[in-house]
Design a protein around this motif. Structure first.
Motif, PDB file in Angstrom:
ATOM      1  N   GLN A  17       0.812  -1.221   0.000  1.00 41.58           N
ATOM      2  CA  GLN A  17       0.000   0.000   0.000  1.00 41.58           C
ATOM      3  C   GLN A  17       0.842   1.265   0.000  1.00 41.58           C
ATOM      4  O   GLN A  17       0.459   2.267  -0.590  1.00 41.58           O
ATOM      5  CB  GLN A  17      -0.924   0.021   1.220  1.00 41.58           C
ATOM      6  N   VAL A  18       1.990   1.223   0.660  1.00 38.11           N
ATOM      7  CA  VAL A  18       2.803   2.439   0.769  1.00 38.11           C
ATOM      8  C   VAL A  18       3.899   2.538  -0.287  1.00 38.11           C
ATOM      9  O   VAL A  18       4.681   3.490  -0.278  1.00 38.11           O
ATOM     10  CB  VAL A  18       3.409   2.601   2.182  1.00 38.11           C
ATOM     11  N   THR A  23       9.821   2.625  -0.942  1.00 36.38           N
ATOM     12  CA  THR A  23       9.413   3.468   0.185  1.00 36.38           C
ATOM     13  C   THR A  23      10.213   3.138   1.441  1.00 36.38           C
ATOM     14  O   THR A  23      10.689   4.040   2.137  1.00 36.38           O
ATOM     15  CB  THR A  23       7.906   3.290   0.450  1.00 36.38           C
ATOM     16  N   ASP A 105       8.123  11.648   7.961  1.00 31.89           N
ATOM     17  CA  ASP A 105       7.491  12.853   7.404  1.00 31.89           C
ATOM     18  C   ASP A 105       7.866  13.064   5.936  1.00 31.89           C
ATOM     19  O   ASP A 105       7.031  13.500   5.139  1.00 31.89           O
ATOM     20  CB  ASP A 105       7.862  14.090   8.222  1.00 31.89           C
ATOM     21  N   GLU A 108       5.716  11.412   3.061  1.00 31.25           N
ATOM     22  CA  GLU A 108       4.424  12.002   2.691  1.00 31.25           C
ATOM     23  C   GLU A 108       3.377  10.925   2.407  1.00 31.25           C
ATOM     24  O   GLU A 108       2.686  10.954   1.388  1.00 31.25           O
ATOM     25  CB  GLU A 108       4.578  12.953   1.504  1.00 31.25           C
ATOM     26  N   LEU A 109       3.253   9.976   3.337  1.00 31.60           N
ATOM     27  CA  LEU A 109       2.234   8.940   3.241  1.00 31.60           C
ATOM     28  C   LEU A 109       0.877   9.523   3.613  1.00 31.60           C
ATOM     29  O   LEU A 109       0.794  10.632   4.145  1.00 31.60           O
ATOM     30  CB  LEU A 109       2.571   7.789   4.200  1.00 31.60           C
ATOM     31  N   SER A 110      -0.166   8.756   3.400  1.00 30.62           N
ATOM     32  CA  SER A 110      -1.490   9.189   3.832  1.00 30.62           C
ATOM     33  C   SER A 110      -1.474   9.300   5.358  1.00 30.62           C
ATOM     34  O   SER A 110      -0.670   8.641   6.033  1.00 30.62           O
ATOM     35  CB  SER A 110      -2.553   8.173   3.416  1.00 30.62           C
ATOM     36  N   PRO A 111      -2.366  10.117   5.921  1.00 30.74           N
ATOM     37  CA  PRO A 111      -2.415  10.227   7.389  1.00 30.74           C
ATOM     38  C   PRO A 111      -2.632   8.872   8.072  1.00 30.74           C
ATOM     39  O   PRO A 111      -2.024   8.597   9.109  1.00 30.74           O
ATOM     40  CB  PRO A 111      -3.584  11.178   7.634  1.00 30.74           C
ATOM     41  N   ALA A 112      -3.461   8.024   7.509  1.00 27.11           N
ATOM     42  CA  ALA A 112      -3.718   6.712   8.115  1.00 27.11           C
ATOM     43  C   ALA A 112      -2.461   5.840   8.091  1.00 27.11           C
ATOM     44  O   ALA A 112      -2.139   5.182   9.086  1.00 27.11           O
ATOM     45  CB  ALA A 112      -4.862   6.015   7.393  1.00 27.11           C
ATOM     46  N   HIS A 113      -1.746   5.842   6.975  1.00 25.55           N
ATOM     47  CA  HIS A 113      -0.522   5.042   6.892  1.00 25.55           C
ATOM     48  C   HIS A 113       0.558   5.608   7.810  1.00 25.55           C
ATOM     49  O   HIS A 113       1.271   4.851   8.470  1.00 25.55           O
ATOM     50  CB  HIS A 113      -0.009   4.982   5.455  1.00 25.55           C
ATOM     51  N   THR A 114       0.665   6.917   7.859  1.00 29.08           N
ATOM     52  CA  THR A 114       1.643   7.544   8.749  1.00 29.08           C
ATOM     53  C   THR A 114       1.359   7.161  10.192  1.00 29.08           C
ATOM     54  O   THR A 114       2.270   6.795  10.936  1.00 29.08           O
ATOM     55  CB  THR A 114       1.623   9.075   8.581  1.00 29.08           C
TER      56      THR A 114
END
Length: 133
Positions: A17-18, A23, A105, A108-114
């Motif tokens: 997903q990431v 990544t 940071d 720049e992943l999605s907030p949920a993945h972060t």
């Protein structure tokens, strides 16, 4: 209501997903750039950071659902045991997380993945503390 038959939806791992290997290699490389300049943490690492960077990348890729290369090459992770020779106190914990936060940071992943990644990293950092201070 119609049911979706089992096996018709393809689920992706967090790793997929990431963005997969690219990544995680970016994450770990950025982290080790911080370690290289850190007066507290740098002495805990070998002179050549390359092998440590590779091991961490392989570990994280495997942990999040990628290839099992880490275990194939090194066996069970045994993180606490592998870190036991190093005095890891609260200051080292905080410095490690500071460098990891910078690296996360920059992805720049999605907030949920972060959030999911950060939950694990903060847990892992806390579990490595083995010295008062």
């Amino acid at each position: 209501m119609n049911e979706i038959p089992r096996g018709t939806l393809q689920e992706q791992t967090f790793y997929e997903q990431v963005g997969g290997e690219k990544t995680f290699r970016r994450l770990v490389h950025r982290f080790y750039q911080g370690i290289a300049e850190d007066p507290l943490l740098r002495p805990m690492y070998p002179e050549d950071l390359g092998p440590a960077e590779e091991r961490m990348a392989l570990f994280l890729m495997q942990y999040w659902g990628g290839p099992r290369t880490y275990s194939d090459n090194r066996g069970h992770p045994r993180l606490r045991m592998r870190h036991a020779p190093f005095a890891v106190d609260r200051a080292a914990h905080d410095a490690w997380l500071r460098h990891m936060k910078d690296a996360v940071d920059e992805l720049e992943l999605s907030p949920a993945h972060t959030a999911e990644l950060w939950r694990y990293l903060t847990y892992a950092a806390a579990s490595m503390v083995n010295t008062e201070g």
